[in-house]
Write a protein that holds these residues in place. Sequence first.
Motif, short mmCIF file in Angstrom:
data_model
loop_
_atom_site.label_atom_id
_atom_site.label_comp_id
_atom_site.label_asym_id
_atom_site.label_seq_id
_atom_site.Cartn_x
_atom_site.Cartn_y
_atom_site.Cartn_z
N MET A 1 43.99 -34.98 8.63
CA MET A 1 45.00 -36.01 8.46
C MET A 1 45.35 -36.58 9.83
N THR A 2 45.33 -37.90 9.93
CA THR A 2 45.63 -38.57 11.19
C THR A 2 47.13 -38.82 11.29
N GLN A 3 47.67 -38.47 12.46
CA GLN A 3 49.09 -38.69 12.67
C GLN A 3 49.29 -40.08 13.27
N ARG A 4 50.18 -40.84 12.68
CA ARG A 4 50.46 -42.19 13.15
C ARG A 4 51.39 -42.10 14.37
N SER A 5 51.08 -42.88 15.41
CA SER A 5 51.95 -42.85 16.58
C SER A 5 53.25 -43.57 16.26
N ARG A 6 54.31 -43.07 16.81
CA ARG A 6 55.62 -43.66 16.58
C ARG A 6 56.11 -44.24 17.90
N HIS A 7 56.49 -45.49 17.85
CA HIS A 7 56.98 -46.13 19.07
C HIS A 7 58.46 -45.83 19.25
N VAL A 8 58.84 -45.61 20.49
CA VAL A 8 60.21 -45.28 20.84
C VAL A 8 61.00 -46.57 21.02
N PRO A 9 62.08 -46.78 20.24
CA PRO A 9 62.87 -48.00 20.39
C PRO A 9 63.69 -47.97 21.67
N CYS A 10 63.60 -49.05 22.43
CA CYS A 10 64.31 -49.17 23.71
C CYS A 10 64.92 -50.56 23.81
N VAL A 11 65.86 -50.68 24.75
CA VAL A 11 66.46 -51.98 25.06
C VAL A 11 66.37 -52.22 26.55
N GLY A 12 66.32 -53.49 26.92
CA GLY A 12 66.39 -53.89 28.31
C GLY A 12 67.40 -55.01 28.42
N ALA A 13 68.02 -55.14 29.60
CA ALA A 13 69.05 -56.16 29.80
C ALA A 13 68.62 -57.15 30.87
N ILE A 14 68.73 -58.42 30.53
CA ILE A 14 68.46 -59.49 31.48
C ILE A 14 69.82 -60.07 31.85
N VAL A 15 70.29 -59.69 33.05
CA VAL A 15 71.64 -60.05 33.49
C VAL A 15 71.51 -60.88 34.77
N HIS A 16 72.07 -62.07 34.75
CA HIS A 16 72.13 -62.94 35.93
C HIS A 16 73.58 -63.05 36.40
N ARG B 1 55.27 -51.35 25.75
CA ARG B 1 54.67 -50.73 26.93
C ARG B 1 54.35 -49.30 26.58
N GLY B 2 53.09 -49.02 26.31
CA GLY B 2 52.70 -47.67 25.90
C GLY B 2 53.39 -47.30 24.60
N ASP B 3 54.14 -46.21 24.62
CA ASP B 3 54.85 -45.74 23.42
C ASP B 3 56.22 -46.39 23.24
N TYR B 4 56.59 -47.29 24.13
CA TYR B 4 57.94 -47.85 24.13
C TYR B 4 57.95 -49.27 23.57
N ASP B 5 58.78 -49.50 22.54
CA ASP B 5 58.98 -50.81 21.95
C ASP B 5 60.32 -51.32 22.48
N ILE B 6 60.29 -52.30 23.39
CA ILE B 6 61.48 -52.71 24.14
C ILE B 6 61.95 -54.07 23.67
#
Length: 131
Positions: free
Chosen positions: A1-16, A76-81
């Motif tokens: 059985m193949t394990q599906r990769s799970r992406h890690v939810p992340c946030v980034g801030a664009i602050v000016h 980016r890799g395992d991270y969904d930003i």
Amino acid sequence: MTQRSRHVPCVGAIVHDTDGRLLLVQRTNEPGAGLWSVPGGRVESGETDAEALVRELAEETGLVVEPGPLVGRVRRGDYDIADYSARAIGGTLRAGDDAADARWVDAAEFAALPLVDELAETLGGWGVLPR
């Protein structure tokens, strides 16, 4: 059985700031240790993206922010930003948790810093580079 990769939810801030400078942090942890990026991090279980953004900015930069609209998404890799605009409304800028340094940078400083992969291209594509 193949394990599906799970992406890690992340946030980034664009602050000016009012001069058009962009808030960046120097990462202490992988991925990208030693490189500069927009502040952010993982969304904890039960948190909304907005809550995660406020928490991460306080931890990494000492600033209190008001989250704005979604600017774009990257994987980016395992991270969904999910990157959001944000506005600093309080606090004092300092490097905190997961950040070796934090600063406002103008276009010349941005161009001279060692950035995480694809940051300049991504922010340029979204039209949110520092002035």
